[in-house]
Design an enzyme around this catalytic site. Structure first.
Site, PDB file in Angstrom:
ATOM      1  N   ASP A  60     -24.007  -2.812 -40.069  1.00  0.00           N
ATOM      2  CA  ASP A  60     -22.856  -3.310 -39.312  1.00  0.00           C
ATOM      3  C   ASP A  60     -21.687  -2.380 -39.554  1.00  0.00           C
ATOM      4  O   ASP A  60     -21.513  -1.842 -40.650  1.00  0.00           O
ATOM      5  CB  ASP A  60     -22.525  -4.756 -39.670  1.00  0.00           C
ATOM      6  N   GLU A 152     -14.805 -15.679 -43.111  1.00  0.00           N
ATOM      7  CA  GLU A 152     -14.844 -15.412 -44.545  1.00  0.00           C
ATOM      8  C   GLU A 152     -13.677 -16.016 -45.300  1.00  0.00           C
ATOM      9  O   GLU A 152     -13.683 -16.022 -46.528  1.00  0.00           O
ATOM     10  CB  GLU A 152     -14.829 -13.892 -44.788  1.00  0.00           C
TER      11      GLU A 152
END
Length: 256
Positions: A60, A152
């Protein structure tokens, strides 16, 4: 005197037996190591250890990787490991767009890398508005991975309020693209904020330095196992991931 001598001899025999047994067990362990298939192998070219029990590997990326030579990424192959997919950062919050997204999105497809786009989520901002930001900048096509919600941070929000905003984003994405979105997070965050509410969504979980799999109780689809990888065509370090299933399961997950 004779009894003491016999006792001493017995102790010697017992010690000899213990030592012999220990040596034999050590030898058996050595033989087991020779035939046991390692689950993590360090690849010098990638600069990290990679779990070998998974067949589909990927990375990623975001602006932190700067300009990427995607053809070099696609061509890199070390033994049986070749990168087959890439999650690419697209948007953030209600109005931010990763400056490298358009280029990465176009060049990854041209190189033949299966691509997915992710949105970095702000829990204190409206979920629908964040979904609109993603939708205006990402045109998913057949064969792409589903949209990804990267969450997150909780910012000390009440769990139910955070979950409502997350659900708003997920619902908007599913309606727009016709596929169930993927949730990206790390283990402790999932357990604290998401567990029990979003367990039917595909999960991309971050958990580093684990020998076999991430330590989470629910099924997962993608595992981000390292953030220290090296790939041809990328100057900076990059995150490495694996897919939990085989190629048929991977294809079934893609946008139809």
């Amino acid at each position: 005197m004779a009894k003491r001598k016999a006792s001493k001899n017995l102790r010697r025999v017992l010690w000899a037996t213990v030592i012999a047994a220990a040596l034999f067990l050590g030898y058996l362990f050595f033989l087991w190591l020779q035939v046991k298939e390692p689950t993590f192998i360090r690849y010098k070219e990638f600069g990290i250890s990679i779990p070998t029990q998974y067949e589909i590997h990927g990375i990623d990326v975001s602006r932190y990787q700067s300009t990427i030579a995607w053809q070099e990424v696609k061509k890199m192959r070390v033994k049986n490991v070749q990168l087959g997919f890439a999650f690419i950062k697209a948007t953030e919050g209600t109005g931010l767009v990763d400056p490298y997204f358009k280029r990465n999105w176009k060049k990854a497809k041209e190189a033949g890398v299966v691509r997915g786009a992710y949105h970095f989520f702000y829990p204190k901002k409206d979920g629908k508005s964040q979904a609109q930001n993603f939708f205006e900048n990402v045109k998913l096509e057949s064969g792409d991975l589903p949209p990804v919600l990267d969450i997150e941070r909780g910012w000390n929000m009440p769990v139910d309020k955070l979950q409502n905003e997350v659900q708003a984003w997920l619902d908007a994405m599913e309606q727009a693209y016709g596929v169930k979105p993927i949730i990206y997070t790390y283990v402790t965050f999932y357990e604290k904020y998401l567990k029990g509410k979003f367990d039917d969504y595909p999960l991309w979980i971050a958990h580093y330095y684990q020998p076999d799999n991430p330590r989470i109780s629910r099924p997962w689809h993608f595992w981000q196992h390292s953030e220290e990888g090296h790939v041809n065509g990328i100057i900076a370090k990059v995150d490495f991931n694996v897919f939990s299933g085989d190629s048929a399961a991977f294809r079934a997950l893609l946008v139809p």
